[in-house]
Motif scaffolding. Structure first.
Motif, mmCIF file in Angstrom:
data_model
loop_
_atom_site.group_PDB
_atom_site.id
_atom_site.type_symbol
_atom_site.label_atom_id
_atom_site.label_comp_id
_atom_site.label_asym_id
_atom_site.label_seq_id
_atom_site.Cartn_x
_atom_site.Cartn_y
_atom_site.Cartn_z
ATOM 1 N N HIS A 1 0.828 -1.203 0.000
ATOM 2 C CA HIS A 1 0.000 0.000 0.000
ATOM 3 C C HIS A 1 0.866 1.258 0.000
ATOM 4 C CE1 HIS A 1 -2.924 3.060 1.081
ATOM 5 N NE2 HIS A 1 -2.164 3.365 2.125
ATOM 6 N N VAL A 2 1.862 1.308 0.874
ATOM 7 C CA VAL A 2 2.702 2.501 0.974
ATOM 8 C C VAL A 2 3.498 2.720 -0.314
ATOM 9 C CG1 VAL A 2 4.713 3.492 2.151
ATOM 10 C CG2 VAL A 2 2.842 2.488 3.478
ATOM 11 N N LEU A 3 4.087 1.651 -0.842
ATOM 12 C CA LEU A 3 4.886 1.794 -2.058
ATOM 13 C C LEU A 3 4.013 2.194 -3.245
ATOM 14 C CD1 LEU A 3 7.323 -1.246 -1.743
ATOM 15 C CD2 LEU A 3 7.738 1.142 -1.133
ATOM 16 N N ARG A 4 2.857 1.596 -3.342
ATOM 17 C CA ARG A 4 1.958 1.915 -4.457
ATOM 18 C C ARG A 4 1.416 3.334 -4.325
ATOM 19 N NH1 ARG A 4 -1.020 -2.033 -3.777
ATOM 20 N NH2 ARG A 4 -2.605 -1.053 -2.461
ATOM 21 N N ASP A 5 0.977 3.703 -3.127
ATOM 22 C CA ASP A 5 0.370 5.012 -2.923
ATOM 23 C C ASP A 5 1.402 6.132 -3.085
ATOM 24 O OD1 ASP A 5 -2.042 6.600 -1.873
ATOM 25 O OD2 ASP A 5 -0.438 7.224 -0.517
ATOM 26 N N SER A 6 2.602 5.929 -2.584
ATOM 27 C CA SER A 6 3.635 6.975 -2.638
ATOM 28 C C SER A 6 4.286 7.083 -4.005
ATOM 29 C CB SER A 6 4.718 6.705 -1.588
ATOM 30 O OG SER A 6 5.446 5.532 -1.912
ATOM 31 N N GLY A 7 4.224 6.007 -4.790
ATOM 32 C CA GLY A 7 4.940 5.993 -6.056
ATOM 33 C C GLY A 7 6.437 5.887 -5.870
ATOM 34 N N ALA A 8 6.872 5.262 -4.777
ATOM 35 C CA ALA A 8 8.305 5.139 -4.511
ATOM 36 C C ALA A 8 8.991 4.385 -5.645
ATOM 37 C CB ALA A 8 8.535 4.420 -3.184
ATOM 38 N N THR A 9 10.108 4.923 -6.121
ATOM 39 C CA THR A 9 10.867 4.292 -7.202
ATOM 40 C C THR A 9 11.998 3.425 -6.676
ATOM 41 O OG1 THR A 9 12.337 6.215 -7.386
ATOM 42 C CG2 THR A 9 10.347 6.208 -8.751
ATOM 43 N N ARG A 10 12.373 3.595 -5.415
ATOM 44 C CA ARG A 10 13.466 2.840 -4.814
ATOM 45 C C ARG A 10 13.118 2.582 -3.348
ATOM 46 N NH1 ARG A 10 14.545 3.168 -9.480
ATOM 47 N NH2 ARG A 10 16.558 3.559 -10.501
ATOM 48 N N ILE A 11 13.731 1.551 -2.782
ATOM 49 C CA ILE A 11 13.585 1.295 -1.352
ATOM 50 C C ILE A 11 14.957 0.951 -0.784
ATOM 51 C CG2 ILE A 11 12.919 -1.118 -1.790
ATOM 52 C CD1 ILE A 11 11.206 -0.928 0.802
ATOM 53 N N ILE A 12 15.309 1.611 0.314
ATOM 54 C CA ILE A 12 16.549 1.335 1.024
ATOM 55 C C ILE A 12 16.212 0.403 2.180
ATOM 56 C CG2 ILE A 12 18.479 2.308 2.317
ATOM 57 C CD1 ILE A 12 18.007 4.950 0.894
ATOM 58 N N THR A 13 16.889 -0.736 2.240
ATOM 59 C CA THR A 13 16.558 -1.722 3.261
ATOM 60 C C THR A 13 17.795 -2.545 3.583
ATOM 61 O OG1 THR A 13 14.957 -3.445 3.848
ATOM 62 C CG2 THR A 13 15.807 -3.464 1.592
ATOM 63 N N HIS A 14 17.631 -3.478 4.505
ATOM 64 C CA HIS A 14 18.667 -4.436 4.844
ATOM 65 C C HIS A 14 18.297 -5.794 4.259
ATOM 66 C CE1 HIS A 14 20.189 -1.943 8.479
ATOM 67 N NE2 HIS A 14 21.094 -1.927 7.525
ATOM 68 N N LEU A 15 19.262 -6.680 4.244
ATOM 69 C CA LEU A 15 19.009 -8.028 3.740
ATOM 70 C C LEU A 15 17.868 -8.709 4.485
ATOM 71 C CD1 LEU A 15 22.661 -9.288 3.181
ATOM 72 C CD2 LEU A 15 20.920 -8.956 1.415
ATOM 73 N N ASP A 16 17.716 -8.398 5.773
ATOM 74 C CA ASP A 16 16.658 -9.018 6.572
ATOM 75 C C ASP A 16 15.273 -8.742 5.997
ATOM 76 O OD1 ASP A 16 18.597 -9.924 8.246
ATOM 77 O OD2 ASP A 16 18.221 -8.466 9.838
ATOM 78 N N HIS A 17 15.110 -7.594 5.343
ATOM 79 C CA HIS A 17 13.801 -7.188 4.828
ATOM 80 C C HIS A 17 13.739 -7.243 3.312
ATOM 81 C CE1 HIS A 17 13.279 -5.888 8.899
ATOM 82 N NE2 HIS A 17 14.178 -4.929 8.781
ATOM 83 N N ALA A 18 14.827 -7.664 2.659
ATOM 84 C CA ALA A 18 14.883 -7.600 1.199
ATOM 85 C C ALA A 18 13.826 -8.476 0.557
ATOM 86 C CB ALA A 18 16.276 -7.998 0.711
ATOM 87 N N GLY A 19 13.561 -9.659 1.141
ATOM 88 C CA GLY A 19 12.552 -10.540 0.568
ATOM 89 C C GLY A 19 11.174 -9.929 0.623
#
Length: 497
Positions: A94-112
């Protein structure tokens, strides 16, 4: 005053240099190191194709990577989209779709989990390209999603000016000192650790970031880190109060606790137990700080007073008692929700959805939420009022009151209860809690149903996510719910057994 967050960071790096700035679970960084490392991250983002105005989601735990990513995104001229690491696939989508985010910064723990069509940037990627991205005070810095306690979260568009004004108001409220240490326990994706970071940039003081809130570990951490300032909200104060008294309760450097929603009847108890003043800060993601209580305003203790407007803000009550605000700081609006923006900004005022009254000294007091209500047979019930009474029962740790449909009354109040250790759920305990409420509230306010839960899903601001309690596929009156009036109670008790 600097015009943007990157300007403030660079100024702090020049002024405070080798002083300690960030004390996080994974690292300790100086002001200069934070500036240098966020420069490297900004260069990596630009090389990765991030352009001014792009939305970049940040989904990280409470580590140094969070503020460094925030600074890096802003230095690249992009817009940060904080994401709660507790989100599951649907929340994140929901957040990614609503915001139109083109990139996400994360750690390997959350990459999946983050693998949902938005390219991921892992924290070990860097580039040597130098970004040169001009940013102005009115540019949007964050799409900051609201807690979403009553519906899907909406993104508040918060500018650099919003953040700098918010931080300055709070820095003035606490009267920053050179030897201060500010400790925060909330998830960095929430508003408070972010403004706390800027407060520390303003004052040249360390920010201590804990991995999460722990009622048993909070005051030991305060002592360990020599913290002098902190901010707590939601259920945190009550959970701290319910910890057993400790001989070292007053053995610390804490000189001021800022709090939103101090329980009036416990306010003086908090101060006497921990030997530090507790002062109210009232505001919202949409409007920043709206009311503040100065450190020296001891006359407010136990009154429920939320303070007076800081410079730049006006606050009034309309004819219904709703608290209205205008001035700066203020969000630009809700992203992708023009109707919701128009609804909350009516007649030139931001409508908070909170109810209140003004006392003889001019202080405003909070009396409940317009939307967080139960309408029972023509009577309005404040959920917050009933929840406060329920949590005063010795067996109850936390409580949430929600409306359920009823053909006769329109709505009935149902209480979800989380018990303290050592107490077992059952009909007898449910009736004990209800009798406790019945002795303290008008009968129409007493819960018609009670249900015990092992734990609650909380927002990043430590408030209960009520929307997760009322799943449409289940009958809220059926077991394990317990009816609390006699006919319903007998039926529910048989079903429960």
């Amino acid at each position: 005053m600097p015009e943007t967050i990157p300007d403030l960071l660079r100024q702090a790096a020049r002024t405070y240099g080798a002083r300690e700035f960030l004390r996080c679970p994974d690292a300790t960084l100086t002001f200069a190191e934070a500036d240098e490392q966020s420069d490297l991250l900004a260069r990596g983002l630009v090389a990765w194709g991030v352009r001014p105005g792009d939305r970049v989601a940040i989904m990280l735990d409470n580590t140094s990577g969070w503020p460094l990513s925030w600074f890096g995104v802003l230095k690249a001229g992009a817009v940060a989209v904080p994401v709660n690491v507790r989100y599951q696939a649907a929340d994140l989508a929901h957040v990614l779709r609503d915001s139109g985010a083109t990139r996400i910064i994360t750690h390997l723990d959350h990459a999946g989990l983050a693998d949902c069509g938005t390219p991921g940037f892992l924290m070990d990627e860097q580039s040597r390209l130098t970004p040169d991205v001009p940013t102005e005070h009115h540019d949007v810095a964050n799409f900051q999603y609201t807690s979403g306690t009553t519906g899907f979260p909406k993104a508040c568009m918060l500018t650099h000016d919003y953040w700098l004004r918010t931080a300055q108001i709070i820095a003035d409220q606490v009267n920053l000192r050179d030897d201060d240490v500010l400790l925060m326990v909330q998830a960095y994706s929430y508003l408070d650790p972010q403004w706390a970071t800027l407060v520390c940039l303003i004052g040249g003081i360390p920010l201590v970031l804990l991995p999460r809130f722990s009622a048993s570990g909070f005051w030991p951490s305060v002592r360990e880190h020599g913290a002098t300032l902190t901010y707590v909200l939601g259920s945190m104060p009550l959970l701290l109060h319910k910890q057993p008294p400790h001989p070292h309760d007053r053995d610390h450097r804490m000189r001021l606790v800022i709090c939103s929603g101090i329980q009036p009847d416990l306010h003086r108890t908090f101060e006497e137990r921990w030997g530090a003043p507790w002062r109210e800060l009232y505001g919202s993601t949409e409007s920043g700080p709206d009311l503040v209580v100065p450190e020296d305003a001891a006359e407010t203790v136990g009154t429920g007073a939320m303070g007076l407007p800081p410079p730049g803000k006006e606050v009034k009550l309309d004819e219904t008692g709703e608290i209205l605000v205008r001035g700066v700081p203020m969000m630009r609006g809700y992203w992708n929700h023009p109707e919701a923006t128009a609804q909350v900004f009516r007649d030139g005022w931001y409508h908070t959805g909170d109810l209140g009254f003004r006392d003889d000294r001019g202080y405003l007091h909070h009396t409940g939420r317009i939307k967080d209500m139960v309408r029972r047979g023509g009577e309005n019930i404040s959920c917050a009022e009933v929840e406060r009474v329920l949590t005063q029962h010795p067996a109850v740790l936390q409580a949430a009151l929600v409306p359920i449909p009823d053909e006769l009354s329109g709505e009935l109040p149902k209480a979800f209860l989380q018990l303290r250790p050592g107490h077992e759920p059952g009909v007898d305990l449910a009736m004990s809690v209800v009798e406790h409420a019945r002795q303290r509230l008008a009968r129409f306010k007493v819960p018609a149903y009670v249900e015990f839960v092992e734990t609650f899903s909380l927002t990043p601001s430590a408030r209960i996510e009520k929307r997760h309690l009322l799943t449409p596929e289940r009958d809220q009156r059926a077991a394990p719910a317990i009816a609390t009036d006699t006919p319903r109670r007998e039926t529910a008790a048989k079903e429960h057994s």
